[in-house]
Design an enzyme around this catalytic site. Structure first.
Site, PDB file in Angstrom:
ATOM      1  CG  ASP A  92       2.244  10.559   6.707  1.00 44.89           C
ATOM      2  OD1 ASP A  92       2.815   9.498   6.863  1.00 44.89           O
ATOM      3  OD2 ASP A  92       0.814  10.388   7.112  1.00 44.89           O
ATOM      4  CG  ASP A 118       3.112   5.367   5.879  1.00 41.02           C
ATOM      5  OD1 ASP A 118       2.283   4.641   6.443  1.00 41.02           O
ATOM      6  OD2 ASP A 118       2.786   7.050   5.436  1.00 41.02           O
TER       7      ASP A 118
END
Length: 197
Positions: free
Chosen positions: A143, A177
């Site tokens: 991420d 995401d």
């Protein structure tokens, strides 16, 4: 929308997702951060692959999570195929394609990254390392996007959280995401158009 166009959308998102993750993994140490703006930073973290960094304890938990996600992707892929064959709304087809692309993007990290990268603690990882950090199906999801739009202490008169330090929006996420969230958002906001036919 045709199945070919839907799959092209999935592939495009997957390419952008994986290129961004590989770039971050091979150019940043874990927890390294670059300020783009005060409210937007590139901040490299890794997680087990569940939402908000939640985790099923132990190696079996990670294997169970990854296996479940692979089965779920099979179901989402069938949903996309079925929606196209039934000439469903483009809202539905695009939403499902986005969700599929995001799910596959994060699964690729979970399945392969443990075997193709070395550790990122205190160093920049190497792609196709001879000393991988994990096993197949036990990789960590990369991420990097962080938008701390506002950060400060909440007023003391607020119940429960009053006087505490607070960051809005403190989630760190990736392209996959964003794709999943956008797909779900389309299904919620355009519910009648997506499921109208």
């Amino acid at each position: 929308m045709s199945l070919k166009k839907a799959y092209l959308l999935v592939i495009l998102i997957l390419v952008v997702d994986q290129l961004s993750k590989i770039y971050i993994k091979t150019n940043f140490e874990l927890d390294e951060e670059v300020y783009v703006f005060d409210w937007f930073r590139i901040h490299f973290i890794e997680n087990s692959g569940m939402a908000w960094g939640a985790e099923i304890p132990g190696a079996f938990g990670k294997l169970l999570l990854t296996s479940f996600r692979i089965l779920a992707v099979g179901g989402i892929a069938y949903w996309l195929w079925d929606a196209v064959k039934k000439h469903a709304s483009n809202y539905l087809i695009v939403a499902v394609a986005l969700i599929l692309a995001g799910a596959v993007g994060n699964i690729l990290d979970s399945v392969f990254y443990g075997r193709i990268f070395n550790d990122s603690y205190g160093q920049v990882a190497t792609l196709f390392s001879s000393e991988p950090y994990g096993q197949w199906f036990h990789g960590k999801v990369v991420d990097m996007f962080y938008f701390p739009i506002w950060e400060g202490n909440l007023p003391s008169w607020l119940p429960i959280w009053g006087g505490q330090h607070f960051t809005f929006f403190n989630a760190i996420f990736n392209v996959a995401d964003v794709a999943i969230s956008t797909g779900v958002g389309i299904l919620i906001v355009f519910n009648k158009k997506a499921f109208g036919k």
